[in-house]
Enzyme design. Structure first.
Site, mmCIF file in Angstrom:
data_model
loop_
_atom_site.group_PDB
_atom_site.id
_atom_site.type_symbol
_atom_site.label_atom_id
_atom_site.label_comp_id
_atom_site.label_asym_id
_atom_site.label_seq_id
_atom_site.Cartn_x
_atom_site.Cartn_y
_atom_site.Cartn_z
ATOM 1 N N GLU A 271 2.272 -2.725 -9.144
ATOM 2 C CA GLU A 271 3.159 -3.595 -8.362
ATOM 3 C C GLU A 271 3.988 -4.441 -9.305
ATOM 4 O O GLU A 271 3.464 -4.989 -10.279
ATOM 5 C CB GLU A 271 2.371 -4.569 -7.462
ATOM 6 C CG GLU A 271 1.653 -3.980 -6.283
ATOM 7 C CD GLU A 271 0.952 -5.070 -5.456
ATOM 8 O OE1 GLU A 271 1.272 -6.265 -5.649
ATOM 9 O OE2 GLU A 271 0.087 -4.724 -4.635
ATOM 10 N N GLU A 325 7.604 -7.737 4.737
ATOM 11 C CA GLU A 325 6.499 -7.658 5.698
ATOM 12 C C GLU A 325 6.375 -9.013 6.394
ATOM 13 O O GLU A 325 5.723 -9.929 5.901
ATOM 14 C CB GLU A 325 5.218 -7.261 4.977
ATOM 15 C CG GLU A 325 5.313 -5.879 4.334
ATOM 16 C CD GLU A 325 4.083 -5.515 3.540
ATOM 17 O OE1 GLU A 325 3.065 -5.127 4.147
ATOM 18 O OE2 GLU A 325 4.132 -5.644 2.302
ATOM 19 N N LYS A 328 2.951 -11.077 7.117
ATOM 20 C CA LYS A 328 2.025 -11.476 6.057
ATOM 21 C C LYS A 328 1.859 -12.992 6.047
ATOM 22 O O LYS A 328 2.826 -13.738 6.242
ATOM 23 C CB LYS A 328 2.534 -11.005 4.688
ATOM 24 C CG LYS A 328 2.483 -9.503 4.493
ATOM 25 C CD LYS A 328 2.864 -9.100 3.086
ATOM 26 C CE LYS A 328 1.746 -9.384 2.107
ATOM 27 N NZ LYS A 328 2.031 -8.819 0.772
ATOM 28 N N GLU A 334 6.007 -14.391 0.194
ATOM 29 C CA GLU A 334 5.143 -13.251 0.502
ATOM 30 C C GLU A 334 5.771 -12.315 1.527
ATOM 31 O O GLU A 334 5.451 -11.128 1.570
ATOM 32 C CB GLU A 334 3.788 -13.738 1.016
ATOM 33 C CG GLU A 334 2.865 -14.281 -0.057
ATOM 34 C CD GLU A 334 2.435 -13.204 -1.041
ATOM 35 O OE1 GLU A 334 2.031 -12.110 -0.593
ATOM 36 O OE2 GLU A 334 2.526 -13.434 -2.255
#
Length: 377
Positions: A271, A325, A328, A334
């Site tokens: 990542e 996303e 999250k 995030e």
């Protein structure tokens, strides 16, 4: 004059340095070293079939998911996408037992392979980051059991088993040659490395220069973390020059591994990315910086670069992430690492289609500018 122990320490350092530096020569990796993380913690996400179409339009051939979603595994069948799947952290306790691991592989992997090109199983994610020592104790037994199941089913030569760790496993990372693991993870990490060496599997690291910049923007150069032109830094011991933080982080991990007696394990970036939006205290989380970071990283991929320590081994990198996303938890950042919104709308244009079509150094064509800015859901 240095005493005998000091001279021995210096000698030991240069032995380690020589082993891991020269081990990289003659093993230039192929051109397909770029992947992307496909998270699913979002509302109204594109269907897996549409995601496959999106990845194809971006000319990406590697992806990582955080589970073994059967819809994704089925949809990606007979495509050219190489897929890494994940055993969720909460599953590790069950999979330490060989029979349970065999049942899991027989249910979640074997029915889809080889039509779906599953190339890796990530056992947990960032197990060492938390304080759950019980979960940490499950890690290696689960890895061993899952690999044993792959062997039993004749899949071990096709599917690697590893576990992604965050940079929090390091006690030291600067300069890169000082890289070492924290004492509290040393025992389990030693077992992990022994397993990876015996199965010829890579060490996966989640590396985010963004976090270092956010925590100390006064001292850390933004250009250095964004791969922009800058003076960089020279490791005082190896004399290697670093013009970006990501490669320095990768080499710090390589040194940490070597200090534990393993110099032949490949380090891959499972990542890395940059948020396009953040809270007021999340310095640097802007759409401009996110676009620059990903654009410059992809340019490096097109140039088939290795790190200064292993210049002839191209770094395999998985961008985080394909989608924002929106479900999250945590700070705003995030939910804003994606190149696309959950519905397929492009967050920002990385702009490599022209570069990929004109590059004279690569026969690959990596593009993050699709012919359409939105894929129909």
């Amino acid at each position: 004059m240095a005493d005998f122990s000091s001279r021995m320490a210096v000698s030991h350092f240069f032995i380690i340095f020589s082993l891991i530096y020269f081990s990289g020569f003659g093993f230039l990796r192929g051109i397909t070293a770029l992947g992307i993380n496909y998270g699913q913690v979002g509302d109204n996400l594109l269907s897996p079939q549409k995601v496959l179409h999106l990845l194809s339009s971006l000319r990406l051939t590697k992806a990582r998911i955080y589970d073994t979603n059967p819809q994704i595994l089925t949809s990606f069948a007979n495509s050219n996408i190489e897929l890494i799947v994940t055993v969720e952290n909460e599953m590790l306790a069950q999979l330490i037992y060989p029979q349970q691991a065999l049942q899991w592989v027989s249910t979640h992997i074997k029915p889809y392979f080889p039509a779906t090109r599953i190339t890796g199983i990530a056992v947990g994610n960032e197990i060492f980051t938390g304080d759950d020592t019980t979960l940490m104790a499950y890690l290696v037994p689960a890895m061993v059991s899952i690999h044993g199941a792959l062997v039993q089913l004749g899949l071990d030569s096709h599917i690697q088993v590893s576990t992604p760790s965050s940079l929090a496993v390091l006690a030291e990372s600067y300069p890169p040659s000082a890289g070492s693991f924290k004492s509290e993870v040393y025992a389990t990490m030693s077992q992990v490395l022994k397993f990876l060496a015996s199965t010829k599997s890579p060490f996966w690291i989640n590396a985010y220069p963004y976090f270092a910049y956010k925590d100390d923007p006064e001292r850390i150069s933004l250009d250095y973390v964004l791969f922009n032109p800058n003076s960089g830094m020279v490791d005082p011991y190896t004399k290697l020059h670093y013009d970006n933080m990501l490669y320095a982080q990768v080499d710090a991990v390589i040194f940490a591994i070597a200090r534990m007696g393993y110099d032949g394990i490949e380090v891959r970036v499972s990542e890395t990315g940059w948020p396009s939006k953040g809270d007021l205290n999340e310095v640097g989380a802007t759409i401009e910086n996110a676009a620059v970071y990903n654009r410059n990283l992809l340019r490096r991929q097109l140039q088939k670069e290795g790190t200064p320590l292993r210049p002839n081994i191209r770094v395999e990198v998985y961008l985080f992430a394909l989608f924002n996303e929106d479900l999250k938890p945590g700070p705003t950042s995030e939910r804003n690492y994606g190149l696309y919104q959950p519905d397929g709308t492009m967050c920002y244009n990385v702009g490599l289609s022209t570069l990929s079509s004109t590059s004279s150094t690569s026969t690959t064509s990596i593009s993050l500018t699709s012919s359409a800015t939105k894929v129909k859901p």
